[in-house]
Design a protein around this motif. Structure first.
Motif, short mmCIF file in Angstrom:
data_model
loop_
_atom_site.label_atom_id
_atom_site.label_comp_id
_atom_site.label_asym_id
_atom_site.label_seq_id
_atom_site.Cartn_x
_atom_site.Cartn_y
_atom_site.Cartn_z
N ARG A 180 0.75 -1.15 -0.16
CA ARG A 180 -0.03 0.03 -0.20
C ARG A 180 0.90 1.20 -0.10
N ASP B 14 -5.28 3.19 6.42
CA ASP B 14 -6.37 4.06 6.34
C ASP B 14 -5.75 5.39 6.67
N ASP C 34 -3.89 -2.85 8.50
CA ASP C 34 -5.11 -2.44 8.09
C ASP C 34 -5.37 -1.05 8.52
MN MN Z 1 -8.88 -1.63 5.78
#
Ligand code: MN
Ligand code: IPM
Length: 348
Positions: free
Chosen positions: A103, A248, A244
């Motif tokens: 990411r 964000d 996770d």
């Molecule tokens: Mn997520």
């Protein structure tokens, strides 16, 4: 001739994938890639109608006959436990063994960053989120469910092999891209078994990368530093759930969920690319969702397939859209989802 499974999914997933596909078709035409895009209707609608998220054998079909998967988003208010989402997205991650959730947190322009005085120089790092273990394995159970004495156990699994391969991937990425440092985040001050394994593995794997600085943060301090001094980071590696959460926050640093792309990767094998955002039911179908995260995910997919020039074309066109403010409302623009997609497709 790369064969790509396209799963628009639910909500805004359908709209943003339409734009990503528009851009892919155009880059395909320009660069003669011979992309074969095959569309699948997996999502809430199909699940509610047929009771199955995907037909049996679908994962094998992806594994054996596809080069990549492009996914929009999954999530629907009619399926509150996200059963179909787990049966599609998590099943692909686990069964295709997509152990790297890559990411990037890459700010295109200062105006998109909510933190003052931070520009593209300061916000430019990649998170390597472990994608097949941790609390996501679904191990645990209930005792005396729905009674006052109920007990719930949710286990978090960390294997030496699983931890080692994601840490190694992070170091290899740093080496390949000439980045000076890899930061590992955990909560080893409290999680004395699982995250102790992360600590030891990080040290051992790191020995093979003497030129790369090794840094460690407890995750609570890491999120603070991500906001205070994002320029400190180049590559962050962490376990599944912490990854996770921090991605964000990472999404916000680069302009919000509409800008965050990701790849669920197993090097050399079929891998899945998706925007980090969800299906956003309240704004679905209104032509207002930001398609750039999906478009950037498509670029990551082409990069993964070795189509570097085509990936670069897309990234440059996205940068132009941002520079010229041809963007959706979330970025302060006045354009719709389709118009932003049109702009990118015509500036490749
Ligand atoms: Mn997520
Ligand atoms: C993500 C999402 C998923 C996750 C959900 C939809 C299961 O939040 O890709 O970040 O938790 O991994």
């Amino acid at each position: 001739m790369p064969k790509i499974a396209v799963i628009p999914g639910d909500g805004v997933g359908v709209e943003v994938i339409a734009e990503a596909v528009k851009v892919l078709k155009e880059v395909d035409r320009l660069d003669h890639l011979g992309l074969e895009l095959v569309r699948f209707d997996f999502g809430a609608e199909r699940y509610l109608k047929t009771g199955e998220a995907m037909p049996p054998g679908q994962i094998d079909e992806f594994r054996n006959h596809y080069d990549a998967i492009l996914l929009g988003a999954l999530g629907d208010p009619r399926i509150p436990d996200m059963a179909h989402g787990r049966a599609i997205l998590l099943a692909c991650r686990f069964e295709l063994d997509l152990y790297i959730n890559m990411r990037p947190v890459k700010l295109i322009h200062e105006k998109l960053c909510p933190i003052k005085n931070k520009g593209p120089e300061q916000v430019n790092f990649v998170v390597f989120r472990e994608n097949t273990e941790g609390p996501y394995v679904g191990a645990g159970g209930f005792l005396k469910k729905n009674t006052p004495d109920e007990v719930a156990v949710q286990q978090s699994i960390h294997t030496r092999k699983g931890v080692e391969r994601i840490i190694r991937a992070a170091f290899e990425y740093a080496r390949k891209h000439g980045l000076p440092k890899v930061t590992m985040a955990d909560k080893s001050n409290v999680l004395r078994y699982g995250h102790d394994l992360w600590q030891r593995t990080f040290r051992e794997v790191g020995e093979a990368f003497p030129e790369i600085e090794k840094e460690h943060y407890y995750v609570d301090a890491l999120v603070m530093e991500m906001v205070r001094q994002p320029e400190k980071f180049h590559v962050i590696v962490t376990e599944n759930m912490l990854g996770d959460i921090i991605t964000d926050l990472g999404a916000m640093l680069q302009g919000g969920m509409g800008m965050a792309a990701s790849g669920n990767i197993h090097p050399g094998k079929v891998s899945l690319f998706e925007p980090v955002h969800g299906s956003a039911p309240p704004i679905a179908g209104k032509n207002i969702a930001n398609p750039l995260a999906a478009i950037l995910s498509a670029a990551m997919m082409l990069e993964h397939l070795g189509l570097h020039t085509s990936a670069q074309r897309i990234e440059r066109a996205v940068v132009q859209a941002v520079m010229q403010d041809v963007v959706t409302e979330d970025l302060g623009g006045r354009y719709g989802t389709r118009e932003v997609g049109d702009f990118v497709a015509s500036h490749l």
